[in-house]
Design an enzyme around this catalytic site. Structure first.
Site, PDB file in Angstrom:
ATOM      1  CG  HIS A 139      84.247  13.298  65.036  1.00  0.00           C
ATOM      2  ND1 HIS A 139      83.873  12.031  65.122  1.00  0.00           N
ATOM      3  CD2 HIS A 139      83.279  13.998  65.510  1.00  0.00           C
ATOM      4  CE1 HIS A 139      82.501  11.920  65.793  1.00  0.00           C
ATOM      5  NE2 HIS A 139      82.225  13.116  65.843  1.00  0.00           N
ATOM      6  CG  ASP A 216      85.153  13.094  58.575  1.00  0.00           C
ATOM      7  OD1 ASP A 216      84.078  13.375  58.408  1.00  0.00           O
ATOM      8  OD2 ASP A 216      85.388  13.163  59.940  1.00  0.00           O
ATOM      9  CD  GLN A 219      80.383  19.086  61.437  1.00  0.00           C
ATOM     10  OE1 GLN A 219      79.787  20.331  61.069  1.00  0.00           O
ATOM     11  NE2 GLN A 219      80.207  18.331  62.515  1.00  0.00           N
ATOM     12  CE  LYS A 242      77.897  15.458  61.533  1.00  0.00           C
ATOM     13  NZ  LYS A 242      77.732  15.451  63.035  1.00  0.00           N
ATOM     14  CB  CYS A 380      82.949  13.346  69.164  1.00  0.00           C
ATOM     15  SG  CYS A 380      81.613  12.821  69.853  1.00  0.00           S
TER      16      CYS A 380
HETATM   17  N1  C6P Z   1      80.183  15.440  64.825  1.00  0.00           N
HETATM   18  C1  C6P Z   1      79.584  17.084  66.244  1.00  0.00           C
HETATM   19  O1  C6P Z   1      78.596  17.319  67.104  1.00  0.00           O
HETATM   20  P1  C6P Z   1      78.402  10.511  62.429  1.00  0.00           P
HETATM   21  O2  C6P Z   1      77.783  10.744  63.943  1.00  0.00           O
HETATM   22  O3  C6P Z   1      78.768   9.494  61.989  1.00  0.00           O
HETATM   23  O4  C6P Z   1      77.000  11.219  61.904  1.00  0.00           O
HETATM   24  O5  C6P Z   1      79.258  11.762  62.002  1.00  0.00           O
HETATM   25  C2  C6P Z   1      80.652  11.728  62.880  1.00  0.00           C
HETATM   26  C3  C6P Z   1      81.574  12.907  62.504  1.00  0.00           C
HETATM   27  C4  C6P Z   1      82.532  12.340  61.789  1.00  0.00           C
HETATM   28  N2  C6P Z   1      83.439  13.544  61.535  1.00  0.00           N
HETATM   29  C5  C6P Z   1      83.144  14.910  61.764  1.00  0.00           C
HETATM   30  C6  C6P Z   1      84.296  16.184  61.379  1.00  0.00           C
HETATM   31  C7  C6P Z   1      81.984  15.220  62.555  1.00  0.00           C
HETATM   32  O6  C6P Z   1      81.700  16.272  62.974  1.00  0.00           O
HETATM   33  C8  C6P Z   1      81.237  14.132  62.749  1.00  0.00           C
HETATM   34  C9  C6P Z   1      79.980  14.339  64.035  1.00  0.00           C
HETATM   35  C10 C6P Z   1      78.942  15.682  65.566  1.00  0.00           C
HETATM   36  O7  C6P Z   1      80.297  17.695  65.927  1.00  0.00           O
HETATM   37  C11 C6P Z   1      78.274  14.836  66.304  1.00  0.00           C
HETATM   38  S1  C6P Z   1      79.755  14.075  67.505  1.00  0.00           S
END
Ligand code: C6P
Length: 422
Positions: A139, A216, A219, A242, A380
């Protein structure tokens, strides 16, 4: 994924409670509503998950009866708010099996957790000529902070390729590791492909060369049991929103030995023990990394979300989601002109696809008219789109409150898209 992780995700004996998806859905008020006159089918859980009533009630109660600043007041409300906020931190620690609660840092999100490590650890310990290894399925949150750091210190970003199924290429990773490698940061689960990475193996390989590893977990944490001691990761980040909790709160786990050696990320209230104009002494962990008034309601709400999820049982969640993924994969695989992007053997929660002659945004818009919420775009993760030669994908992402009936609605709606586009 290692054999042990695989067993943890699927062993039926590990299910701690009878799992009843229809009863569980009653806990989520938003799922009762209609969109464009159709029952809402929410399949955008990878973007953000819906909140159970207990989380909404906990936040409501906090603001109605407990609101106060923490770590500051000697009055009743402040002491009470501090206790509940710190209790939630302990819950998080227990949830990911952290050795010590002081290793749990409240941050805003996964994004902030990674930026904190890049700026605090990275600017202190990574130097010109060093290399940082990530993968081609990251991401943007796990790419850009490292690029910024590389620009600041003169390090180089190295990228592990992925194969045609969207799997992490372990052999290529091994080749990339060298004496120059000073940090590895990888996704536990890809948001664009659903691939579950073999993070234990990735970490072991790096540790054999004394290279620290950040995971990370944005997910992964909502879908599988995360055990930071078993993984032996040095840092692990995830987002509350999430995980059925509020937005604006996230968690960074870091091994104490690293966090102790790192400078603060931001300066301000609460992260100090003594301030004079000549010198400031920083607070102990975890507060050294928590400058300013934090998202108190967010932390408390996250604690309620963790209690809720633990009550269902992550083993039961994983079993239900795997069944749903298998059912959905089979159902859409038969659709003519549809190609699934991301066909790894180990996948969680995410089904990305493209349709011949139809842009993903059109798929998303037409599905929306049917009450079905999916995400359409690059998620993203632009390098993933580039790797597969597509501008965007349509992505359905599942969680434990989704049903096979919702998958059926998705399939019917995709057929409508195909009819409309001839
Ligand atoms: N992905 C998606 O629709 P934040 O925005 O900080 O809560 O998470 C960022 C992020 C980092 N790593 C991974 C693997 C992610 O999937 C995400 C967030 C969302 O896939 C929003 S772009």
């Amino acid at each position: 994924m290692t054999a042990m992780e695989s067993v943890a995700r699927t062993t039926p004996q590990a299910v701690i409670k009878p799992f009843n998806v229809w009863r569980i859905r009653e806990d989520f008020p938003i799922l009762r509503q209609k969109v464009h006159g159709k029952p809402l089918v929410y399949l955008d859980n990878a973007a953000t998950a819906q909140k159970p009533q207990v989380v909404i009630d906990t936040i409501n109660r906090y603001y109605s009866t407990e609101n106060s600043n923490i770590h500051r007041g000697v009055h009743f409300l402040s002491e009470q708010a501090t206790a509940v906020y710190e209790d939630a931190r302990a819950k998080v620690g227990h949830f990911i099996n952290a050795p010590e609660t002081r290793e749990i840092i409240y941050v805003r999100s996964t994004t902030e957790g990674i930026n904190l490590v890049a700026q605090s650890y990275g600017r202190t310990f990574i130097k010109e000529g060093d290399e940082i290894v990530i993968s081609a399925m990251e991401h943007h949150s796990n790419i850009v902070p490292w690029q910024i750091l590389c620009g600041q210190v003169g390090a180089t970003l190295r990228v592990v390729p992925i194969n045609h199924d969207g799997e992490f290429w372990v052999d290529e990773y091994e080749k990339l590791l060298s004496d120059r490698t000073k940090f590895v940061s990888v996704a536990h689960v890809s948001n664009a492909l659903g691939t579950i990475n073999p993070v234990r193996e990735i970490i072991d390989m790096a540790h054999r060369r004394d290279i620290p590893v950040m995971v990370d977990g944005a997910q992964a944490a909502p879908h599988m049991k995360v055990d930071v001691q078993d993984l032996d990761c040095d840092f692990y980040a995830f987002s509350g929103h999430k995980l059925f909790g509020p937005t604006g709160i996230g968690i960074l786990f870091g091994k104490a030995e690293f966090l102790e050696a790192m400078p603060p990320y931001q300066g301000g209230g609460d992260m100090i023990s003594l301030v004079t104009f000549e010198k400031t002494h920083y607070n102990v962990l975890p507060y050294k990394f928590e400058a300013g008034t934090p998202n108190i309601a967010g932390g408390i709400g996250l604690g309620a979300a963790i209690d809720y999820l633990s009550g269902i049982g992550l083993e039961a969640v994983a079993v239900h989601e795997q069944e749903l993924m298998d059912y959905a994969t089979e159902a859409i695989s038969g659709i003519k002109g549809l190609r699934i992007i991301g066909t790894a053997k180990e996948k969680a929660s995410v089904l990305s696809f493209v349709l011949d002659g139809v842009h993903a945004h059109d798929i998303g818009t037409i599905l929306d008219q049917e009450g079905i919420a999916i995400r359409a775009g690059h998620h993203c993760a632009m390098p993933v789109m580039q790797r597969f030669g597509v501008p965007a994908t349509a992505r359905a992402s599942f969680t434990f409150y989704n049903t096979q009936e919702e998958v059926d609605s998705l399939v019917v709606a995709i057929h409508k898209v195909i009819e409309l586009f001839g």
